[in-house]
Design an enzyme around this catalytic site. Structure first.
Site, PDB file in Angstrom:
ATOM      1  N   GLU A  13       0.837  -1.249   0.037  1.00  0.00           N
ATOM      2  CA  GLU A  13       0.134   0.053   0.050  1.00  0.00           C
ATOM      3  C   GLU A  13       0.875   1.123  -0.128  1.00  0.00           C
ATOM      4  OE1 GLU A  13      -3.048   0.731  -0.462  1.00  0.00           O
ATOM      5  OE2 GLU A  13      -3.621  -1.768  -0.636  1.00  0.00           O
ATOM      6  N   CYS A  72     -16.078   0.760 -20.855  1.00  0.00           N
ATOM      7  CA  CYS A  72     -17.464   0.572 -20.273  1.00  0.00           C
ATOM      8  C   CYS A  72     -18.162  -0.544 -20.954  1.00  0.00           C
ATOM      9  CB  CYS A  72     -18.428   1.703 -20.674  1.00  0.00           C
ATOM     10  SG  CYS A  72     -17.635   3.517 -19.862  1.00  0.00           S
TER      11      CYS A  72
HETATM   12 FE1  SF4 Z   1     -17.647   3.213 -17.717  1.00  0.00          FE
HETATM   13 FE2  SF4 Z   1     -19.189   3.989 -15.589  1.00  0.00          FE
HETATM   14 FE3  SF4 Z   1     -18.086   1.576 -15.629  1.00  0.00          FE
HETATM   15 FE4  SF4 Z   1     -16.706   3.665 -15.112  1.00  0.00          FE
HETATM   16  S1  SF4 Z   1     -18.300   2.909 -13.761  1.00  0.00           S
HETATM   17  S2  SF4 Z   1     -16.075   1.946 -16.508  1.00  0.00           S
HETATM   18  S3  SF4 Z   1     -17.892   5.106 -16.428  1.00  0.00           S
HETATM   19  S4  SF4 Z   1     -19.587   2.427 -16.737  1.00  0.00           S
END
Ligand code: SF4
Length: 360
Positions: free
Chosen positions: A37, A199
Site C-alpha cells: 500500500e 465501459c
Molecule cells: Fe464506464 Fe461507468 Fe463502468 Fe466507469 S463505472 S467503466 S464510466 S460504466
C-alpha cells in the site's frame, strides 16, 4: 435508482474472476499488505510488484526491516521516489518492534498513530489484511464514484471527500471488505481508467449514471491543468587520487539521507560551470575547478522539470577534507562502490551515463 445489492454482487463476482495475481494477494500477510500500500502511492503497479519482490527478498519481515540500516532501506527504495515513504516505513518498523509486539495493529486509530499511515492506508490495511468492515477511498475509487453516482463536486474539495467516504461506507457489504475494497480499486485500475474507460466490459455499467447521461468526460470534473515548472541545476563529480566525493543529504531535507554529488540550482546570469564552483564552496568549502562536461540529464519531479548539467571537477587545493554545510556525512569512495549508495533520480541517471560510457 441504484440497487445496491446487485451492484455489490456484480463487483464481487467480477473481482473474483478478473483480479490480478499480485504477490501480496497470495496470503494477505499484514506486513506485505502494508508495504504494498505504501509503495502503490503515486506508483504504477508493475513497478510496485518489482520493488515489492525485491523488498521482501531483502527484508522478509518486520524484524529484518528494523535491524537494517537506513542506508539499506533507502538503497532498496532507490528509484521509487518520495523517499519519506521509506523513512516512515523504517520508523514504523522500529515502533512496531518496541510497542506492538512486531505486529501491525488492526485498529484504525492505532494504525493512524504510526508514521506515514494516513486514513486511506489505515483503512486499506485494516480491511485488506484483517478483513475489518471499513471502507477505503483512493483516487481510483473517487473516479468510479464520480461517474457511477454522477457526482459533480470539485475533486479534492472537503465536500467531495466527505461524499466519497459516505458513499464508500454505505456501499460496503458486511464481512466482504477485503474483496469489495479491492474490487473497487481493481475496477479503477483496469476498467474505469482515467482516460477511455472500458465501459463495454464494466460489471457496473447498468448502474452508471455518467454513462447513462453521456457525462463520462465531465466526471470527475476535470482539474485545471498545472503548469510544468522548469528548473536548471548543475552538479560536479569530484575525482581525487582515484576516489570520488559523495555526500549524504541532511535527514530533514528533500531527498533526506540520500547521497549526491554537490551542486544546486543555477542563479540567473550564472553559467552551469560557475554554479558548480560556487555550490562546492558553499556546501563543502572545497575550491574546485571544472575540468570537462559529462552530460545533461532531464528528469521530472512532481510538477518540476529538472535539467541537470553535469561536470567532472578537481580540487584547486591540497586540502581534501570538506566542511559540510548542506550534508550530514561524506565519503571518498572508489567509483565501483557507488551502487552501494542510494541517489536521487537525476544523479542516478548521471551515474548510469558514466557507467555505460566508462567515464569513471
Ligand atoms: Fe464506464 Fe461507468 Fe463502468 Fe466507469 S463505472 S467503466 S464510466 S460504466
Amino acid at each position: 435508482m441504484i440497487t445496491t445489492s446487485k451492484l455489490q454482487q456484480a463487483l464481487l463476482i467480477w473481482f473474483d474472476k478478473n483480479q490480478r495475481d499480485l504477490p501480496w494477494r497470495h496470503n494477505y500477510e499484514p506486513y506485505q499488505i502494508w508495504i504494498s500500500e505504501i509503495m502503490a502511492q503515486q506508483t504504477q503497479m508493475d513497478r510496485v510488484v518489482k520493488y515489492h519482490n525485491r523488498w521482501m527478498n531483502s527484508f522478509p519481515d518486520i524484524h529484518s526491516l528494523a535491524r537494517a540500516s537506513e542506508d539499506q532501506i533507502l538503497k532498496c527504495w532507490e528509484g521509487l521516489g518520495y523517499y519519506s515513504r521509506a523513512r516512515n516505513i523504517y520508523k514504523t518498523a522500529n515502533l512496531l518492534i518496541d510497542k506492538h509486539n512486531a505486529t501491525l495493529p488492526k485498529r484504525i486509530k492505532t494504525l493512524l498513530s504510526l508514521p506515514g499511515i494516513g486514513p486511506y492506508t489505515a483503512s486499506a490495511i485494516a480491511s485488506i489484511a484483517y478483513g475489518e468492515d471499513v471502507a477505503v477511498v483512493d483516487a481510483n475509487i473517487e473516479r468510479i464514484f464520480a461517474r457511477l453516482f454522477n457526482i459533480d463536486l470539485i475533486p479534492g474539495s472537503p465536500e467531495a471527500k466527505r461524499e466519497y467516504w459516505q458513499k464508500a461506507t454505505a456501499l460496503l457489504p458486511k464481512g466482504e471488505a477485503r474483496n469489495f475494497n479491492q474490487a473497487l480499486m481493481e475496477l479503477g485500475a483496469l476498467v474505469c481508467r482515467p482516460k477511455q474507460p472500458n465501459c463495454s466490459v464494466c460489471p457496473v455499467a447498468t448502474h452508471c449514471l455518467a454513462l447513462q447521461y453521456d457525462l463520462i468526460p465531465e466526471r470527475p470534473i476535470p482539474k485545471k491543468s498545472t503548469k510544468t515548472i522548469p528548473i536548471k541545476m548543475a552538479t560536479g563529480v569530484l575525482l581525487h587520487q582515484g576516489l570520488v566525493f559523495i555526500q549524504q543529504r541532511l535527514a530533514d531535507d528533500v531527498w533526506g539521507a540520500l547521497w549526491e554529488f554537490p551542486g544546486g540550482r543555477m542563479k540567473e546570469d550564472e553559467t552551469a560551470e560557475d554554479t558548480v564552483v560556487r555550490e562546492y564552496m558553499e556546501e563543502t568549502e572545497l575550491a574546485v575547478r571544472v575540468d570537462s562536461k559529462i552530460t545533461t540529464t532531464i528528469h521530472h519531479f512532481t510538477r518540476y522539470k529538472v535539467t541537470l548539467h553535469c561536470f567532472f571537477v578537481s580540487l584547486q587545493q591540497h586540502e581534501s577534507d570538506p566542511v559540510l554545510h548542506a550534508a550530514q556525512e561524506f565519503h571518498w569512495i572508489p567509483f565501483e562502490q557507488i551502487d552501494q549508495y542510494a541517489f536521487p533520480a537525476g544523479h542516478r541517471k548521471l551515474i548510469t551515463f558514466m557507467k555505460s560510457n566508462k567515464l569513471a
